[in-house]
Scaffold this motif. Sequence first.
Motif, PDB file in Angstrom:
ATOM      1  N   ASP A 114       0.823  -1.207   0.000  1.00  0.00           N
ATOM      2  CA  ASP A 114       0.000   0.000   0.000  1.00  0.00           C
ATOM      3  C   ASP A 114       0.859   1.260   0.000  1.00  0.00           C
ATOM      4  OD1 ASP A 114      -2.507  -1.222  -0.042  1.00  0.00           O
ATOM      5  OD2 ASP A 114      -2.410  -1.598   2.106  1.00  0.00           O
ATOM      6  N   LEU A 115       1.953   1.237   0.733  1.00  0.00           N
ATOM      7  CA  LEU A 115       2.840   2.411   0.753  1.00  0.00           C
ATOM      8  C   LEU A 115       3.524   2.614  -0.592  1.00  0.00           C
ATOM      9  CD1 LEU A 115       4.442   2.031   4.283  1.00  0.00           C
ATOM     10  CD2 LEU A 115       2.625   3.581   3.557  1.00  0.00           C
ATOM     11  N   VAL A 116       3.899   1.532  -1.242  1.00  0.00           N
ATOM     12  CA  VAL A 116       4.492   1.638  -2.578  1.00  0.00           C
ATOM     13  C   VAL A 116       3.455   2.178  -3.558  1.00  0.00           C
ATOM     14  CG1 VAL A 116       5.535   0.335  -4.473  1.00  0.00           C
ATOM     15  CG2 VAL A 116       6.154  -0.195  -2.118  1.00  0.00           C
ATOM     16  N   ALA A 117       2.218   1.688  -3.474  1.00  0.00           N
ATOM     17  CA  ALA A 117       1.145   2.181  -4.333  1.00  0.00           C
ATOM     18  C   ALA A 117       0.874   3.656  -4.070  1.00  0.00           C
ATOM     19  CB  ALA A 117      -0.121   1.364  -4.125  1.00  0.00           C
ATOM     20  N   LEU A 118       0.912   4.066  -2.814  1.00  0.00           N
ATOM     21  CA  LEU A 118       0.739   5.481  -2.459  1.00  0.00           C
ATOM     22  C   LEU A 118       1.808   6.330  -3.120  1.00  0.00           C
ATOM     23  CD1 LEU A 118      -0.422   7.793  -0.611  1.00  0.00           C
ATOM     24  CD2 LEU A 118       1.252   7.047   1.065  1.00  0.00           C
ATOM     25  N   PHE A 119       3.054   5.913  -3.026  1.00  0.00           N
ATOM     26  CA  PHE A 119       4.159   6.668  -3.613  1.00  0.00           C
ATOM     27  C   PHE A 119       4.070   6.707  -5.137  1.00  0.00           C
ATOM     28  CE2 PHE A 119       8.490   6.743  -5.359  1.00  0.00           C
ATOM     29  CZ  PHE A 119       8.877   7.995  -4.925  1.00  0.00           C
ATOM     30  N   VAL A 120       3.809   5.559  -5.754  1.00  0.00           N
ATOM     31  CA  VAL A 120       3.765   5.480  -7.218  1.00  0.00           C
ATOM     32  C   VAL A 120       2.601   6.300  -7.765  1.00  0.00           C
ATOM     33  CG1 VAL A 120       3.408   3.905  -9.157  1.00  0.00           C
ATOM     34  CG2 VAL A 120       4.978   3.290  -7.346  1.00  0.00           C
ATOM     35  N   CYS A 121       1.435   6.178  -7.149  1.00  0.00           N
ATOM     36  CA  CYS A 121       0.276   6.957  -7.607  1.00  0.00           C
ATOM     37  C   CYS A 121       0.495   8.454  -7.425  1.00  0.00           C
ATOM     38  CB  CYS A 121      -0.978   6.515  -6.863  1.00  0.00           C
ATOM     39  SG  CYS A 121      -1.628   4.940  -7.414  1.00  0.00           S
ATOM     40  N   SER A 122       1.130   8.828  -6.335  1.00  0.00           N
ATOM     41  CA  SER A 122       1.437  10.247  -6.122  1.00  0.00           C
ATOM     42  C   SER A 122       2.392  10.768  -7.188  1.00  0.00           C
ATOM     43  CB  SER A 122       2.053  10.453  -4.740  1.00  0.00           C
ATOM     44  OG  SER A 122       1.163  10.067  -3.741  1.00  0.00           O
ATOM     45  N   CYS A 123       3.388   9.981  -7.525  1.00  0.00           N
ATOM     46  CA  CYS A 123       4.342  10.386  -8.565  1.00  0.00           C
ATOM     47  C   CYS A 123       3.661  10.541  -9.925  1.00  0.00           C
ATOM     48  CB  CYS A 123       5.474   9.365  -8.671  1.00  0.00           C
ATOM     49  SG  CYS A 123       6.594   9.368  -7.276  1.00  0.00           S
ATOM     50  N   ILE A 124       2.798   9.606 -10.281  1.00  0.00           N
ATOM     51  CA  ILE A 124       2.083   9.692 -11.557  1.00  0.00           C
ATOM     52  C   ILE A 124       1.222  10.943 -11.583  1.00  0.00           C
ATOM     53  CG2 ILE A 124       0.300   8.618 -12.988  1.00  0.00           C
ATOM     54  CD1 ILE A 124       1.286   5.895 -11.942  1.00  0.00           C
ATOM     55  N   CYS A 125       0.468  11.158 -10.528  1.00  0.00           N
ATOM     56  CA  CYS A 125      -0.436  12.305 -10.472  1.00  0.00           C
ATOM     57  C   CYS A 125       0.314  13.623 -10.563  1.00  0.00           C
ATOM     58  CB  CYS A 125      -1.258  12.242  -9.183  1.00  0.00           C
ATOM     59  SG  CYS A 125      -2.456  13.582  -9.022  1.00  0.00           S
ATOM     60  N   ILE A 143      -6.536  10.073 -15.595  1.00  0.00           N
ATOM     61  CA  ILE A 143      -5.404   9.363 -14.982  1.00  0.00           C
ATOM     62  C   ILE A 143      -4.951  10.086 -13.715  1.00  0.00           C
ATOM     63  CG2 ILE A 143      -2.992   8.683 -15.276  1.00  0.00           C
ATOM     64  CD1 ILE A 143      -3.620   8.212 -18.232  1.00  0.00           C
ATOM     65  N   ALA A 144      -4.834  11.415 -13.789  1.00  0.00           N
ATOM     66  CA  ALA A 144      -4.422  12.190 -12.622  1.00  0.00           C
ATOM     67  C   ALA A 144      -5.464  12.093 -11.510  1.00  0.00           C
ATOM     68  CB  ALA A 144      -4.188  13.644 -13.006  1.00  0.00           C
ATOM     69  N   LEU A 145      -6.736  12.134 -11.880  1.00  0.00           N
ATOM     70  CA  LEU A 145      -7.810  12.036 -10.890  1.00  0.00           C
ATOM     71  C   LEU A 145      -7.827  10.656 -10.228  1.00  0.00           C
ATOM     72  CD1 LEU A 145     -10.346  13.539  -9.746  1.00  0.00           C
ATOM     73  CD2 LEU A 145     -11.636  12.328 -11.495  1.00  0.00           C
ATOM     74  N   GLY A 146      -7.689   9.620 -11.015  1.00  0.00           N
ATOM     75  CA  GLY A 146      -7.708   8.266 -10.468  1.00  0.00           C
ATOM     76  C   GLY A 146      -6.523   7.967  -9.581  1.00  0.00           C
ATOM     77  N   THR A 147      -5.324   8.298 -10.048  1.00  0.00           N
ATOM     78  CA  THR A 147      -4.138   8.004  -9.247  1.00  0.00           C
ATOM     79  C   THR A 147      -4.056   8.908  -8.021  1.00  0.00           C
ATOM     80  OG1 THR A 147      -2.793   9.436 -10.664  1.00  0.00           O
ATOM     81  CG2 THR A 147      -2.810   7.078 -11.174  1.00  0.00           C
ATOM     82  N   GLY A 148      -4.422  10.164  -8.182  1.00  0.00           N
ATOM     83  CA  GLY A 148      -4.415  11.076  -7.034  1.00  0.00           C
ATOM     84  C   GLY A 148      -5.456  10.704  -5.996  1.00  0.00           C
ATOM     85  N   GLY A 149      -6.624  10.302  -6.476  1.00  0.00           N
ATOM     86  CA  GLY A 149      -7.673   9.882  -5.546  1.00  0.00           C
ATOM     87  C   GLY A 149      -7.303   8.622  -4.787  1.00  0.00           C
ATOM     88  N   TYR A 150      -6.679   7.685  -5.486  1.00  0.00           N
ATOM     89  CA  TYR A 150      -6.250   6.450  -4.813  1.00  0.00           C
ATOM     90  C   TYR A 150      -5.158   6.747  -3.787  1.00  0.00           C
ATOM     91  CZ  TYR A 150      -4.998   1.561  -4.164  1.00  0.00           C
ATOM     92  OH  TYR A 150      -4.760   0.331  -3.609  1.00  0.00           O
ATOM     93  N   ALA A 151      -4.225   7.624  -4.141  1.00  0.00           N
ATOM     94  CA  ALA A 151      -3.164   7.989  -3.200  1.00  0.00           C
ATOM     95  C   ALA A 151      -3.747   8.703  -1.982  1.00  0.00           C
ATOM     96  CB  ALA A 151      -2.131   8.878  -3.898  1.00  0.00           C
ATOM     97  N   SER A 158      -6.797   8.372  -0.805  1.00  0.00           N
ATOM     98  CA  SER A 158      -7.568   7.437   0.005  1.00  0.00           C
ATOM     99  C   SER A 158      -6.665   6.589   0.892  1.00  0.00           C
ATOM    100  CB  SER A 158      -8.434   6.541  -0.881  1.00  0.00           C
ATOM    101  OG  SER A 158      -7.645   5.625  -1.595  1.00  0.00           O
ATOM    102  N   ILE A 159      -5.497   6.220   0.386  1.00  0.00           N
ATOM    103  CA  ILE A 159      -4.549   5.467   1.210  1.00  0.00           C
ATOM    104  C   ILE A 159      -3.955   6.363   2.292  1.00  0.00           C
ATOM    105  CG2 ILE A 159      -2.339   4.253   1.218  1.00  0.00           C
ATOM    106  CD1 ILE A 159      -2.987   3.267  -1.591  1.00  0.00           C
ATOM    107  N   GLY A 179      -7.352  -2.002   1.944  1.00  0.00           N
ATOM    108  CA  GLY A 179      -7.221  -3.445   1.782  1.00  0.00           C
ATOM    109  C   GLY A 179      -5.830  -3.703   1.239  1.00  0.00           C
ATOM    110  N   GLN A 180      -5.528  -4.931   1.035  1.00  0.00           N
ATOM    111  CA  GLN A 180      -4.218  -5.256   0.478  1.00  0.00           C
ATOM    112  C   GLN A 180      -4.192  -4.910  -1.004  1.00  0.00           C
ATOM    113  OE1 GLN A 180      -1.597  -6.074   2.118  1.00  0.00           O
ATOM    114  NE2 GLN A 180      -0.276  -6.375   0.374  1.00  0.00           N
ATOM    115  N   THR A 181      -3.219  -4.122  -1.427  1.00  0.00           N
ATOM    116  CA  THR A 181      -3.057  -3.796  -2.836  1.00  0.00           C
ATOM    117  C   THR A 181      -2.518  -5.020  -3.563  1.00  0.00           C
ATOM    118  OG1 THR A 181      -2.605  -1.493  -2.292  1.00  0.00           O
ATOM    119  CG2 THR A 181      -1.957  -2.233  -4.468  1.00  0.00           C
ATOM    120  N   ASN A 182      -3.181  -5.361  -4.629  1.00  0.00           N
ATOM    121  CA  ASN A 182      -2.796  -6.523  -5.426  1.00  0.00           C
ATOM    122  C   ASN A 182      -1.416  -6.286  -6.045  1.00  0.00           C
ATOM    123  OD1 ASN A 182      -2.601  -8.628  -7.254  1.00  0.00           O
ATOM    124  ND2 ASN A 182      -4.765  -8.513  -7.804  1.00  0.00           N
TER     125      ASN A 182
END
Length: 90
Positions: A3-14, A38-46, A48-49, A56-59
């Motif tokens: 989840d922390l890796v997903a947070l970082f990666v999504c933040s970088c993309i956004c 793409i920016a809205l989806g990745t930023g929103g996911y970041a 939310s985490i 939940g567990q990020t796949n």
Amino acid sequence: MADLVALFVCSCICWRIVFYRRSGRRYRAGVSMLAYLIALGTGGYALSIALSGPVGQTNPFVLVVLVVLCVMVFKARGNVASVIRVNWGD
């Protein structure tokens, strides 16, 4: 941990897409809408985490897709049109 890796990666993309500068390049509404989504989806996911903790567990397979998208966005310097461009000549 994923989840922390997903947070970082999504933040970088956004952030990379949000701070993209056209510098005289042509405006295309469809590509602009895709970049916005793409920016809205990745930023929103970041967010939310970050705000509610791991939902939940990020796949791990989704994490691989996010990392590949992040590399592509940074290689294209935030230009989503370059990310989705298909070069049939090579």
